[in-house]
Scaffold this active site. Structure first.
Site, PDB file in Angstrom:
ATOM      1  CE  LYS A   1      15.509 -48.887 134.752  1.00 48.59           C
ATOM      2  NZ  LYS A   1      15.644 -49.703 133.512  1.00 48.59           N
TER       3      LYS A   1
ATOM      4  CB  SER B   1      13.901 -47.530 130.919  1.00 52.39           C
ATOM      5  OG  SER B   1      14.324 -48.805 131.373  1.00 52.39           O
TER       6      SER B   1
ATOM      7  CB  SER C   1      16.520 -50.499 129.589  1.00 53.27           C
ATOM      8  OG  SER C   1      15.268 -50.203 129.039  1.00 53.27           O
TER       9      SER C   1
END
Lengths: 476, 93
Positions: free
Chosen positions: A80, A158, A182
């Site tokens: 990420k 996310s 997330s």
């Protein structure tokens, strides 16, 4: 024979058997990232040069037999884009940080590099990990993440890119982050396996901070066994993140990995609690698939008991803590007005509003958090695991606000918010499909620092099911 | 356009990312409009905001206030410490 959807164990065996080299494997995944990454909104930066150098080094180690206790040697992965990488942009998914470059690697990346893993991509994410209150999928400067099962639907947030990239076989595994949902949400919406470790189990040095008291880093991969392998590498004490030393002393990581490395670990019978209200009013297909999963858990010998969840203000406490800490973490972005450059309308002003949360309310939330901990730890005295649907709905369609769809669904007590307040570990695993070819999931939660039991149950669930073996047909 | 409390709760729950509230958590709230209005003025005094931005800030603060209301209803006593403890011995990098 390797495929885009090979497990880590399969890739490691192929590399050691010299069926494929790390450079070949890396080029294979780089090509998939280039071919499919943009269409899925999954990729920010492909790290080709670094990847090929790391792969060449891995091949040298493989040739020299330096393979002991290195299960990730030569295996590509993505992260990420909130993890610092030396000399490569780290954008935090946000326009104001599009050109941000750090001169060091995050601890997690250091550990993976030392283990011989090969970084192939920085993966997309919801801007600032969603801390400013976005309310639709289009909340990253790279656009919405799309689930490979149906690209008209969101990949979740996310950690949108890690979920989509693993699900489409663009990387064998990825590192995501969870402040409150997330990792579990993209795992659920993309039909892959995600693990949220105990707070403090994995160093966050070099990771974007949204909420210092809530942020966790963890793996997204094809299987619980893969996640366990990855945790064995990335967990452990780091003096650069003082929250780690209290929970996982040095050596704990190798203890965990001893379970990971066993292909058929001893099955441990667990007492599993089902929280009333979490599945009864979920989307019908979510409910049906969850009930089938419960039957599987029973068939494995686990004892199942329905429980009432303690009635505490989990959501309000979570919101108050994350919003208040997030406003502080990004105060400079508010002061200089760059917050207005964020993509989602709600994010452009959400931080300004959060900056006005009163200190007394933030501290009250932290006091309530103690009550949450007491209540949930008491639950874990009587139960080993707490199970619920990973999400109460299928993935959200892209192009509409979240609150405009699935209006009939009531998710009941917020397991995700409460377990994140507790800092407890969880695994989210696919457990079937619903309308529009979208996946559903089950989540298991354990007491803090009880990853071995959690992942043992996850591994055995997947030995008894095949949902995690399904692959999205549009990404052969 | 301001959202309803129920819409707000569902939106946050859906986002999953950072602030997944359960819708039920935000129901049956008390009137928090005066505080939200006052806090909006605080924000406006601190930052340069256009009219439409101020309106969105006001709407968000109203929504956050409903969450805070629920927190305030939870009984605490003097000895209930926050879940943050200062340590003089913890090493910082």
């Amino acid at each position: 024979m390797v495929s885009p959807y090979s497990t880590l164990d399969e890739l490691a065996r192929a590399l050691r058997a010299k069926e494929v080299s790390s450079v070949e494997l890396t080029k294979f995944y780089l090509a998939r990232l280039e071919t499919y990454g943009e269409a899925l909104g999954a990729v920010v930066t492909i790290t080709r040069e670094r990847a090929l150098a790391e792969a060449a080094a891995a091949d040298r180690d493989l040739a020299a037999g330096k393979t002991q206790n290195r299960p990730l040697l030569g295996i590509p992965y993505g992260v990420k884009d909130l993890l610092a990488t030396k000399g490569i942009p780290t954008t935090w998914g946000a326009e104001p940080f599009r050109n941000q470059v750090f001169d060091y690697d995050a601890t997690v990346i250091e550990k993976l590099t030392n283990a011989g893993a090969v970084l192939v991509a920085k993966l997309a994410m919801v801007e600032l990990a969603g801390g400013f209150g976005y309310n639709n999928a289009d909340a990253s400067f790279t656009g919405p993440g799309r689930t490979p099962w149906n690209t008209a639907f969101w990949s979740g947030g996310s950690s949108a890119g890690p979920g989509a990239a693993v699900a489409a076989g663009l990387v064998p595994f990825a590192i995501g982050s969870e402040t409150s949902g997330s990792i579990l949400t993209p795992a659920s919406f993309c039909g892959v396996t995600g693990v949220r470790p105990t707070y403090g189990a994995v160093s966050r040095h070099g990771a974007m901070a949204l909420s210092w008291t809530m942020d966790k880093l963890g793996p997204i991969a094809r299987t619980a066994a893969d996640c366990n392998t990855i945790l064995g590498v990335i967990m452990g004490e780091d003096e650069r993140d003082p929250t780690t030393s209290r929970v996982y002393p040095s050596g704990r990581a190798s203890w965990v990995s001893s379970i990971v490395m066993t292909r058929a670990p001893n099955k441990r019978i667990a007492k599993i609690a089902l929280v009333k209200g979490t599945w009864e009013n979920a989307q019908p297909v979510v409910r049906e698939n969850f009930q089938k999963s419960v039957d599987v858990l029973k068939s494995l010998g686990h004892t199942i008991r329905e429980i009432d969840y303690p009635d505490l203000p989990y959501g309000p406490a979570t919101t108050t803590i994350i919003r208040a800490e997030g406003a502080s973490a990004f105060e400079d972005l508010l002061r200089d007005g760059r917050a207005k450059q964020l993509r989602a309308v709600a994010d452009k002003t959400g931080g300004f509003a959060a900056s006005a949360i009163l200190a007394i309310d933030y501290i009250r939330a932290l006091r309530v958090r103690v009550k949450v901990r007491e209540a949930l730890l008491k639950l874990f005295e009587e139960h080993d695991l707490i199970a619920a649907p990973g999400r109460a709905t299928l993935a959200f369609p892209i192009g509409v606000n979240f609150n405009d769809v699935y209006r009939e669904v009531r998710s009941g007590p917020s397991i995700i918010a409460s377990m994140n307040l507790l800092g407890a570990p969880a695994v989210c695993m696919p457990n079937g499909f619903g309308e529009n070819s979208l996946p559903t999931s089950i989540q298991l939660n354990a007491a803090p620092a009880n990853e071995p039991l959690l992942l043992n149950a996850g591994i055995h669930f997947q030995l008894a099911t095949d949902h995690h073996l399904k692959t999205p047909p549009r990404f052969p | 356009m301001p959202t309803s409390r129920r819409q707000f709760a569902k939106s946050l729950a859906a986002a999953g990312a950072a602030v997944p509230l359960a819708a039920a958590d935000l129901l049956a709230q008390t009137d928090s409009k005066p505080l939200a209005k006052a806090l909006t003025e605080v924000v406006k005094s601190q930052y340069t905001l256009a009219d439409d931005e101020s309106e969105r800030v006001a709407a968000t603060l109203q929504e956050l206030a409903t969450a805070v209301d629920r927190l305030r209803q939870f009984p605490l006593v003097n000895s209930d410490e926050p879940d943050v403890t200062f340590s003089a011995l913890t090493k910082r990098w």
